[in-house]
Design a protein around this motif. Structure first.
Motif, short mmCIF file in Angstrom:
data_model
loop_
_atom_site.label_atom_id
_atom_site.label_comp_id
_atom_site.label_asym_id
_atom_site.label_seq_id
_atom_site.Cartn_x
_atom_site.Cartn_y
_atom_site.Cartn_z
N GLU A 1 0.66 -1.28 0.03
CA GLU A 1 0.09 -0.10 0.14
C GLU A 1 0.97 1.30 0.15
O GLU A 1 0.31 2.23 -0.82
N ALA A 2 1.78 1.38 0.67
CA ALA A 2 3.02 2.27 0.58
C ALA A 2 3.66 2.63 -0.72
O ALA A 2 3.61 3.73 -1.34
N ALA A 3 3.84 1.57 -1.58
CA ALA A 3 4.18 1.69 -3.00
C ALA A 3 2.94 2.13 -3.72
O ALA A 3 3.61 2.87 -4.69
N ALA A 4 1.89 1.66 -3.53
CA ALA A 4 0.67 2.09 -4.21
C ALA A 4 0.63 3.66 -4.04
O ALA A 4 -0.13 4.28 -5.00
N ARG A 5 0.52 4.11 -2.72
CA ARG A 5 0.39 5.53 -2.70
C ARG A 5 1.52 6.39 -3.49
O ARG A 5 1.10 7.37 -3.92
N VAL A 6 2.66 5.85 -3.55
CA VAL A 6 3.54 6.64 -4.46
C VAL A 6 3.16 6.59 -5.88
O VAL A 6 3.34 7.76 -6.62
N ASP A 7 2.74 5.49 -6.27
CA ASP A 7 2.64 5.12 -7.58
C ASP A 7 1.21 5.96 -8.16
O ASP A 7 1.16 6.55 -9.29
N LYS A 8 0.24 5.81 -7.06
CA LYS A 8 -1.12 6.58 -7.52
C LYS A 8 -1.56 7.32 -6.21
O LYS A 8 -2.38 6.64 -5.55
N PRO A 9 -1.16 8.43 -5.99
CA PRO A 9 -1.33 9.26 -4.67
C PRO A 9 -2.88 9.24 -4.47
O PRO A 9 -3.28 9.28 -3.23
N GLY A 10 -3.50 9.51 -5.59
CA GLY A 10 -5.04 9.88 -5.13
C GLY A 10 -5.95 8.62 -5.37
O GLY A 10 -7.24 9.00 -5.41
N ALA A 11 -5.47 7.55 -5.37
CA ALA A 11 -6.24 6.32 -5.78
C ALA A 11 -7.33 6.16 -4.60
O ALA A 11 -6.85 6.09 -3.42
N ALA A 12 -8.46 5.91 -5.30
CA ALA A 12 -9.75 5.85 -4.25
C ALA A 12 -9.58 4.46 -3.35
O ALA A 12 -9.83 4.44 -2.37
N ASP A 13 -9.22 3.65 -4.17
CA ASP A 13 -9.01 2.10 -3.68
C ASP A 13 -7.74 1.72 -3.39
O ASP A 13 -7.15 1.09 -4.20
N LEU A 14 -7.02 2.11 -2.39
CA LEU A 14 -5.66 1.74 -2.00
C LEU A 14 -5.54 0.38 -1.77
O LEU A 14 -4.38 -0.33 -2.35
N GLU A 15 -6.57 -0.61 -1.20
CA GLU A 15 -6.45 -2.09 -1.17
C GLU A 15 -6.14 -2.60 -2.66
O GLU A 15 -5.57 -3.47 -2.89
N LYS A 16 -7.10 -2.01 -3.53
CA LYS A 16 -6.85 -2.76 -5.15
C LYS A 16 -5.68 -2.38 -5.43
O LYS A 16 -4.60 -3.26 -6.28
N GLU A 17 -5.24 -1.20 -5.46
CA GLU A 17 -4.03 -0.90 -5.76
C GLU A 17 -2.70 -1.70 -5.24
O GLU A 17 -1.50 -2.00 -5.85
N GLY A 18 -2.79 -1.73 -4.05
CA GLY A 18 -1.74 -2.66 -3.22
C GLY A 18 -1.92 -3.99 -3.49
O GLY A 18 -0.74 -4.84 -3.88
N LYS A 19 -2.99 -4.57 -4.26
CA LYS A 19 -3.09 -5.99 -4.82
C LYS A 19 -2.21 -5.94 -5.99
O LYS A 19 -1.55 -6.99 -6.66
N ALA A 20 -2.55 -4.94 -6.92
CA ALA A 20 -1.70 -4.57 -8.17
C ALA A 20 -0.21 -4.88 -8.10
O ALA A 20 0.49 -5.26 -8.72
N VAL A 21 0.20 -3.88 -6.84
CA VAL A 21 1.80 -3.90 -6.65
C VAL A 21 2.16 -5.33 -6.15
O VAL A 21 3.30 -5.70 -6.85
N GLU A 22 1.31 -6.07 -5.41
CA GLU A 22 1.80 -7.27 -5.09
C GLU A 22 2.09 -8.24 -6.14
O GLU A 22 3.18 -8.84 -6.37
N GLN A 23 1.13 -8.16 -7.11
CA GLN A 23 1.26 -8.89 -7.86
C GLN A 23 2.54 -8.77 -9.20
O GLN A 23 3.16 -9.43 -9.81
N ARG A 24 2.60 -7.58 -9.29
CA ARG A 24 3.94 -6.94 -10.08
C ARG A 24 5.09 -7.50 -9.24
O ARG A 24 6.20 -7.97 -9.92
N ILE A 25 5.10 -7.33 -8.03
CA ILE A 25 6.20 -7.73 -7.34
C ILE A 25 6.38 -9.14 -7.46
O ILE A 25 7.50 -9.78 -7.54
N ARG A 26 5.36 -9.70 -7.11
CA ARG A 26 5.36 -11.38 -7.18
C ARG A 26 6.06 -11.88 -8.62
O ARG A 26 6.81 -12.86 -8.50
N ARG A 27 5.58 -11.32 -9.75
CA ARG A 27 5.97 -11.55 -10.81
C ARG A 27 7.62 -11.41 -11.07
O ARG A 27 8.31 -11.99 -11.61
N THR A 28 7.97 -10.07 -10.56
CA THR A 28 9.24 -9.76 -10.64
C THR A 28 10.37 -10.75 -9.85
O THR A 28 11.35 -11.05 -10.36
N VAL A 29 9.72 -11.07 -8.59
CA VAL A 29 10.49 -11.87 -7.85
C VAL A 29 10.57 -13.42 -8.55
O VAL A 29 11.86 -13.90 -8.48
N MET A 30 9.68 -13.86 -9.16
CA MET A 30 9.64 -15.02 -9.59
C MET A 30 10.54 -14.92 -10.93
O MET A 30 11.40 -16.07 -11.30
#
Length: 143
Positions: free
Chosen positions: A43-72
């Motif tokens: 969620e901290a990364a999502a705030r930087v990426d999209k500071p005005g995002a209404a759904d922080l949890e949804k953005e956090g999940k998108a960050v999680e998926q990108r990171i998971r793919r990158t680490v894989m």
């Protein structure tokens, strides 16, 4: 941090930017403390990426998926290096540091047997902790 991500073969991945944001956040707000939950970091990364995002949890999940793919992707990159040259210094240094041995071994076997359908698991928290600690050491060493 960027040379490490480059060595891991993921500097150009979308999730590498999120990883950099997370490590920057940790350096600014957690100075050597134990790192917070992954959800908080995403969620901290999502705030930087999209500071005005209404759904922080949804953005956090998108960050999680990108990171998971990158680490894989980093795991796959290191496993390929290990298959080519088990004594490669990059493989010997990064594989045991960032990943659990059984995960690296499993990924190498999967690649060797031409199986690509296995998703595999990676320890994202371990990956981020190690990267954070290595970055913190470099920052303290140069400062």
């Amino acid at each position: 941090m960027q040379p490490i991500l480059m060595d891991l073969g993921v500097i150009g991945d979308a999730g590498s930017r999120d990883i950099i944001e997370i490590i920057d956040h940790l350096l600014q707000h957690h100075k050597g403390e134990t790192i917070p939950s992954l959800k908080d970091l995403y969620e901290a990364a999502a705030r930087v990426d999209k500071p005005g995002a209404a759904d922080l949890e949804k953005e956090g999940k998108a960050v999680e998926q990108r990171i998971r793919r990158t680490v894989m992707s980093a795991l796959t990159h290191l496993a390929n290096i290990g298959l080519t040259d088990y004594g490669n210094p990059r493989f010997e240094h990064y594989a045991p540091l960032y990943f659990d041995f059984q995960d690296v071994r499993l990924k190498m076997k999967e690649i060797d047997e031409n199986r690509t359908h296995d998703k595999g698991k990676v320890n994202i928290k371990k990956f981020l902790q190690v990267l954070y600690l290595q970055t913190l050491d470099k920052v303290r060493g140069s400062g």
